[in-house]
Design a protein around this motif. Structure first.
Motif, short mmCIF file in Angstrom:
data_model
loop_
_atom_site.label_atom_id
_atom_site.label_comp_id
_atom_site.label_asym_id
_atom_site.label_seq_id
_atom_site.Cartn_x
_atom_site.Cartn_y
_atom_site.Cartn_z
N GLN A 114 5.62 86.16 9.14
CA GLN A 114 5.91 85.04 8.12
C GLN A 114 5.31 83.88 8.06
OE1 GLN A 114 7.94 86.01 5.93
NE2 GLN A 114 8.99 88.40 6.49
N PRO A 115 5.80 83.19 7.64
CA PRO A 115 4.44 82.59 7.37
C PRO A 115 5.54 81.32 8.21
CG PRO A 115 5.07 83.22 5.37
CD PRO A 115 5.76 84.02 5.61
N TYR A 116 4.49 80.55 8.62
CA TYR A 116 5.02 79.11 9.97
C TYR A 116 6.21 78.10 8.66
CZ TYR A 116 3.02 81.12 13.90
OH TYR A 116 2.42 81.84 14.91
N PRO A 117 6.94 77.67 9.56
CA PRO A 117 7.56 76.63 8.74
C PRO A 117 6.81 75.56 8.55
CG PRO A 117 8.76 76.75 10.36
CD PRO A 117 8.17 77.58 10.46
N GLY A 118 6.81 74.08 7.65
CA GLY A 118 6.12 73.36 7.24
C GLY A 118 6.84 72.01 8.45
N VAL A 119 6.23 71.26 8.89
CA VAL A 119 6.10 70.08 9.92
C VAL A 119 5.92 68.88 9.03
CG1 VAL A 119 6.34 69.36 12.20
CG2 VAL A 119 5.95 71.99 11.78
N LEU B 87 1.23 74.05 17.36
CA LEU B 87 1.90 75.40 17.05
C LEU B 87 2.46 76.30 18.31
CD1 LEU B 87 0.94 78.51 15.36
CD2 LEU B 87 -0.55 78.44 16.81
N ASP B 88 2.18 75.96 19.45
CA ASP B 88 2.98 76.28 20.33
C ASP B 88 3.97 75.99 21.03
OD1 ASP B 88 3.71 77.01 23.33
OD2 ASP B 88 4.08 74.64 23.63
N MET B 89 5.07 74.86 20.12
CA MET B 89 6.46 73.56 19.36
C MET B 89 6.82 74.63 18.32
SD MET B 89 5.68 70.18 20.12
CE MET B 89 7.31 69.72 20.54
N VAL B 90 6.34 74.73 17.49
CA VAL B 90 7.14 76.26 16.66
C VAL B 90 6.78 77.45 16.97
CG1 VAL B 90 6.45 76.93 14.20
CG2 VAL B 90 6.50 74.20 14.77
N GLN B 91 6.58 77.73 17.70
CA GLN B 91 6.51 79.26 18.19
C GLN B 91 7.67 79.42 19.49
OE1 GLN B 91 2.80 80.51 19.45
NE2 GLN B 91 2.49 80.98 17.87
N HIS B 92 8.39 78.08 19.90
CA HIS B 92 9.30 78.04 20.94
C HIS B 92 10.68 77.96 19.95
CE1 HIS B 92 6.87 77.64 24.17
NE2 HIS B 92 7.66 77.59 25.20
N MET B 93 10.49 77.54 19.07
CA MET B 93 11.67 77.48 17.72
C MET B 93 11.93 78.17 17.20
SD MET B 93 13.39 74.47 16.52
CE MET B 93 12.87 73.21 16.66
N THR B 94 12.91 79.40 17.70
CA THR B 94 13.91 80.59 17.82
C THR B 94 14.63 80.15 16.43
OG1 THR B 94 14.35 80.51 19.51
CG2 THR B 94 12.87 81.73 18.93
N ARG C 168 26.87 70.97 18.42
CA ARG C 168 27.42 72.21 17.45
C ARG C 168 26.86 73.23 17.81
NH1 ARG C 168 27.82 68.01 13.66
NH2 ARG C 168 28.43 66.12 13.61
N GLY C 169 26.37 73.78 18.44
CA GLY C 169 26.22 75.09 18.77
C GLY C 169 25.21 75.62 18.98
N TRP C 170 23.49 74.33 18.41
CA TRP C 170 22.51 74.98 19.03
C TRP C 170 21.64 74.70 20.03
CZ3 TRP C 170 20.07 76.49 14.19
CH2 TRP C 170 20.03 75.64 12.76
N LYS C 171 20.52 75.20 20.34
CA LYS C 171 20.50 75.26 21.72
C LYS C 171 18.52 74.11 21.73
CE LYS C 171 21.46 79.76 23.17
NZ LYS C 171 21.04 81.18 23.76
N MET C 172 18.18 74.26 23.09
CA MET C 172 16.94 73.51 23.42
C MET C 172 16.14 74.11 23.64
SD MET C 172 17.54 68.89 24.07
CE MET C 172 18.67 69.53 25.89
N ARG C 173 15.49 73.29 23.63
CA ARG C 173 14.30 74.55 24.48
C ARG C 173 13.01 73.52 24.93
NH1 ARG C 173 17.28 77.64 24.91
NH2 ARG C 173 17.21 79.13 24.16
N VAL C 174 12.15 73.58 25.77
CA VAL C 174 10.80 72.32 26.40
C VAL C 174 9.68 73.65 26.02
CG1 VAL C 174 9.12 71.95 27.90
CG2 VAL C 174 12.23 71.61 28.20
N SER C 175 8.46 72.84 25.50
CA SER C 175 7.42 73.53 25.09
C SER C 175 7.23 74.37 25.82
CB SER C 175 6.57 73.62 23.62
OG SER C 175 6.42 71.33 24.56
N SER C 176 5.58 74.62 26.38
CA SER C 176 4.56 75.38 27.22
C SER C 176 4.02 73.62 28.01
CB SER C 176 4.51 76.08 27.01
OG SER C 176 3.15 76.57 26.67
N LEU C 177 3.61 73.53 26.75
CA LEU C 177 2.42 71.95 26.54
C LEU C 177 3.07 71.19 27.54
CD1 LEU C 177 -0.26 73.41 24.44
CD2 LEU C 177 -0.18 74.01 26.56
#
Length: 370
Positions: free
Chosen positions: A21-26, A128-135, A219-228
């Motif tokens: 699926q296309p990546y979302p715009g940022v 790209l790395d940050m968006v890929q962590h945005m599940t 509010r139930g959302w999660k948070m992630r640290v990117s790999s870079l």
């Protein structure tokens, strides 16, 4: 724990293959105030990102700011990148960063918002790395603070601090699910931020990044640290400037979470080692000095491994330089915290603030702006 987690978490391979699926715009918000020798090259890295759809929204408080001319030259140099400049800001609270970004935030057109400080330098695959962590269940993806390579003792001190003490705290907190969000390079879902009231809902806090994360996670959302890691690349480095930042951050932590802040000395090598050596002597009859020296040696070697993991290789200085920077960083840490405890005021650029318990801020002698 932090070292093991860093080996798994950091510097993963970014998948550049076409997505199903296309990546979302940022929409990338860049608040700027003034210029430094590295600002042009730092900002230009945002024009060369390997990402299909994004816009750059530069924010400047004053039309006479020298950053205006610099941004316009970059926009002219890269006409294929969608970029706009917002001048003047909009006052919605005491936080000057939010005031500066508010018009750009309202004009942002993509579902993901990346807030990136002026001194951040980006690899072309970072976005790209940050968006890929945005599940699907994640609303915030943030980068662990680190620094670019540079020369001089101040740069060694800066890299040692962010690669050891800061990295230990950041990675341990993320592993344990504790809010460690630092907003110097942070991506957030706009829908989740709007649920919390938008940027303006946090304009009365100087540590808006912490409170944004706290509200969104509640509010139930999660948070992630990117790999870079986030690569800070200030053009002006000094020992005094770094210690001023550390004092400011310590004052914010004391105001926001005083009980946790009071335990901070126990996370530092020297105070913890002294306490442990005394306890070992009292409980087991151990000689305090040899115990303390062994503790310091083990901590030193562990920090060397930690820095190599965060750097993803050997740091750009010798082991002797690392030793000097490490001893300076560890010895200064208790005094930085003590200085933060003794002064309730925070100086940020040309402004001064007083904090209330809970983190709200009041500007002292405010200047009429916006």
């Amino acid at each position: 724990m932090a070292y093991c987690y860093s080996k798994w978490k950091l510097h993963g391979t970014v998948d550049r293959s076409p997505p199903e699926q296309p990546y979302p715009g940022v929409s990338i918000l860049k608040p700027l105030t003034g210029v430094d020798p590295n600002l042009f090259s730092n900002l230009e890295t945002f024009f060369t990102l390997d990402y299909p759809t994004y816009e750059l929204l530069f924010c400047v408080e004053n039309e006479h700011d020298p950053a205006v001319m610099l941004v316009n030259s970059l926009i002219h140099k890269h006409p294929h990148i969608e970029a706009r400049l917002f001048v003047g800001g909009q006052r919605v609270g005491v936080n000057p960063k939010i005031n500066n970004m508010q018009p750009a935030y309202l004009a942002a057109k993509y579902p993901l918002i990346l807030i990136s400080d002026a001194g951040i330098r980006m690899r072309d695959d970072t976005l790209l790395d940050m968006v890929q962590h945005m599940t699907e269940e994640v609303a915030i993806v943030h980068q662990m603070p680190f620094v670019c390579d540079a020369e001089g003792f101040a740069s060694v001190y800066e890299k040692v601090y962010f690669g050891t003490a800061q990295a230990r705290m950041y990675l341990s907190a993320d592993f344990l699910g504790i809010n460690c969000h630092v907003g110097m390079s942070s991506m957030v879902r706009r829908c989740a931020l709007e649920e919390a009231g938008g940027l303006r809902a946090f304009a009365d806090y100087l540590a808006e990044d912490y409170f944004i994360a706290k509200d969104i996670v509640s509010r139930g959302w999660k948070m992630r640290v990117s790999s870079l890691p986030a690569l800070q690349n200030s053009g002006t480095r000094s020992v005094g400037a770094l210690q001023a930042r550390l004092r400011r951050w310590a004052r914010l932590r004391i105001a926001m979470i005083p009980t946790t802040a009071m335990l901070e000395p126990l996370s530092e090598c020297m105070p913890l080692g002294a306490g442990a050596a005394w306890a070992a002597g009292q409980l087991f009859g151990a000689e305090p000095l040899p115990f303390f020296l062994v503790h310091v040696l083990v901590w030193f070697l562990s920090d060397w491994l930690m820095l190599r993991s965060v750097q993803n290789g050997s740091p750009p200085f010798t082991k002797v330089q690392f030793l000097l920077g490490w001893v300076w960083s560890e010895c200064c840490a208790p005094f930085v915290l003590a200085a933060a405890l003794l002064s309730p005021e925070i100086s940020w650029r040309t402004r001064t603030y007083r904090l209330e318990w809970g983190g709200r801020a009041h500007e002292l002698n405010p200047k009429l702006k916006f």
